[in-house]
Design an enzyme around this catalytic site. Structure first.
Site: not given
Ligand code: AMP
Length: 187
Positions: A16, A91, A130, A134, A145
């Site tokens: 994404k 989400r 990757r 993180r 996740r």
């Molecule tokens: P991402 O970079 O999109 O994979 O997000 C990393 C982490 O940030 C996720 O595993 C959640 O802990 C938190 N996070 C990001 N976006 C959201 C969201 N829309 N709702 C809740 N937690 C989020």
């Protein structure tokens, strides 16, 4: 030209973020990544960052009201006037409903929803290789996740129903970008 309001949805590791960056280039609209905004908050050591750090580390979701507020503030900024690419939000169905209400309130054009489809075995391979370093790329956090995605985020696809266009997320970054461009032309 009208607004270009795009939502990229898909499991962790679907690409994404990478594809959002392509759309930023192509359409000159900003990327709104709640994950990035939250990681910046953690890095800055702000009060918000302290609140969310542990939740993120284990692969759980930050509370809806926190991310909803972040997105609303971001969407109100002038650079979103011609459109935006949302990546990583909504989400949960609650976030999706809040986003609908927000877009209506702000008088924005409807979202174009693109679902990037990738098989789960490939997702695990991608995330674990990757090497972004993180803190939530450990095996346990990745497993969680993916579980959270299945349980909380897949229902968001039902929320959008037939207005979501699915694209095959396997292939080169360029191939997938082409498919997304085609899907946006059709939506
Ligand atoms: P991402 O970079 O999109 O994979 O997000 C990393 C982490 O940030 C996720 O595993 C959640 O802990 C938190 N996070 C990001 N976006 C959201 C969201 N829309 N709702 C809740 N937690 C989020």
């Amino acid at each position: 030209m009208g607004e270009c309001n795009v939502l990229l949805i898909g499991p962790p590791g679907a690409g994404k973020g990478t594809q959002a960056a392509f759309l930023v280039e192509r359409h000159g609209i900003p990327q709104i990544s709640t994950g990035e905004i939250l990681r910046e908050a953690v890095a800055s050591g702000s009060e918000l960052g302290e609140r969310v750090r542990k939740i993120m580390e284990v692969g759980e979701l930050v509370p809806d009201e926190v991310v909803i507020q972040i997105v609303e503030q971001r969407l109100r900024r002038a650079d979103c006037a011609k459109g935006f690419v949302l990546d990583g939000f909504p989400r949960t169905p609650g976030q999706a409903k809040a986003l609908d209400a927000m877009l209506r309130r702000l008088g924005r054009a409807p979202l174009r929803v693109v679902f990037i489809e990738v098989p789960e075995a490939e997702l695990k391979r991608r995330i674990l290789s990757r090497g972004e370093g993180r803190p939530d790329d450990t095996e346990a956090a990745v497993r969680r996740r993916l579980e959270v995605y299945r349980k909380e985020t897949q229902p968001v696809l039902e929320h959008y129903g037939r207005s979501a266009v699915a694209v095959d997320g396997l292939g080169t970054v360029e191939q997938i970008a082409e498919r997304i461009a085609g899907a946006l032309d059709r939506s």
